[in-house]
Write a protein that holds these residues in place. Structure first.
Motif, short mmCIF file in Angstrom:
data_model
loop_
_atom_site.label_atom_id
_atom_site.label_comp_id
_atom_site.label_asym_id
_atom_site.label_seq_id
_atom_site.Cartn_x
_atom_site.Cartn_y
_atom_site.Cartn_z
N PRO A 100 -22.76 74.30 22.47
CA PRO A 100 -21.77 75.27 22.93
C PRO A 100 -20.54 74.58 23.53
CG PRO A 100 -23.69 75.24 24.37
CD PRO A 100 -24.04 74.41 23.18
N PRO B 258 -15.44 85.90 20.23
CA PRO B 258 -16.46 85.50 21.19
C PRO B 258 -16.80 84.01 21.14
CG PRO B 258 -17.08 87.57 20.19
CD PRO B 258 -15.90 87.06 19.42
N LYS C 24 -16.28 81.59 24.45
CA LYS C 24 -17.44 80.92 25.05
C LYS C 24 -17.05 79.59 25.70
CE LYS C 24 -21.30 82.66 22.26
NZ LYS C 24 -22.22 83.03 23.34
N HIS D 17 -10.20 85.48 30.52
CA HIS D 17 -11.03 84.27 30.64
C HIS D 17 -10.88 83.64 32.02
CE1 HIS D 17 -12.59 80.21 29.87
NE2 HIS D 17 -13.25 80.76 28.86
#
Length: 253
Positions: A130, A195, A199, A236
């Motif tokens: 990620p 998305p 992330k 964000h």
């Protein structure tokens, strides 16, 4: 240099695109080095566009342990020749991937015979690694990656998908000098979804140039909604938008 904030999004305004690129590189390098104090390695996603050139020029000169960074990119045309200079993987290889020694470089394959399988392969990589840092731009139609307004989905269940590119997006590729005419611009691409980009723990968004002035204005003044994909940056928790005199020219600063 001026600073402002819109919702959660921090904005830094510079006189020239070179100053913008230099400052963005400093911020990104500092973020990398801070993360590497506590992480064995980090994962970064990069955008392929001429708007990123000044940033790339400066970031590759920074004192960073690139061997502890896994590199990804955020979109790729479908069907270009493997060695086409317009290919985003090839662009990034030229600007950064070949200039510093990454732990791994993970390319999206726009020539894959099974595009859904390729989306799944890259999605699995992103789930395994990620993103800590996303370095990106904004398109003339406010797209982020290849999430044009008609395909952007703030709640997309996918991390990577196949999309068709709208005319404004394809025209931008001509305006950027990447293609000689719109008929040469591919109609489809693989892209990380909204998305997938959001992330990222930290987002650094570099948007210089007069052709981006309206997109910057929309990003900072419109409601946060999918018809203006870049507005999601204002939600964000750790994002910075870097703009210059040209791209900020429609703002009342």
């Amino acid at each position: 240099m001026k600073t402002l904030q819109k919702d959660l999004l921090k904005v830094r305004v510079f006189k020239t695109r070179e100053d913008l690129g230099k400052d963005a590189a400093e911020h990104v390098a500092n973020a990398i080095n801070e993360l590497l104090k506590t992480e064995d390695y980090i994962n970064m996603i990069f955008a392929a566009a001429p708007s990123q050139n000044d940033f790339f020029e400066h970031i590759v000169q920074k004192d960073v342990d690139w061997t502890r960074i896994n590199a990804f990119h955020m979109d790729e045309y479908v069907g270009l020749e493997e060695d086409a200079p317009q290919g985003f993987g090839n662009f990034l290889k030229d600007k950064i991937f070949s200039k510093v020694r990454f732990k791994t470089v993970n390319y999206i394959n726009g020539q894959a015979k099974d595009l859904q399988e390729e989306c799944k392969r890259y999605e699995d990589l992103l789930m395994q690694f990620p993103p800590h840092i996303v370095c990106m731009g904004i398109g003339e139609n406010t797209h982020i990656a290849f999430n044009d307004p008609h395909v952007a989905d703030f709640k997309d269940s996918k991390l990577v998908k196949v999309v068709d590119l709208d005319e404004a997006c394809r025209t931008q590729q001509v305006n950027d000098g990447c293609f000689v005419k719109i008929e040469k611009v591919p109609e489809y691409a693989l892209t990380l979804t909204v998305p997938a980009l959001i992330k990222g723990e930290k987002i650094f968004c570099m948007v210089p140039g007069k052709t981006k002035a309206n997109a910057v204005k929309l990003t900072l003044t419109e409601e946060i909604k999918q018809i203006y994909p870049s507005t999601i940056l204002r939600s964000h928790k750790d994002a910075i938008l870097f703009i210059d005199e040209d791209s900020s020219s429609l703002l009342n600063l």
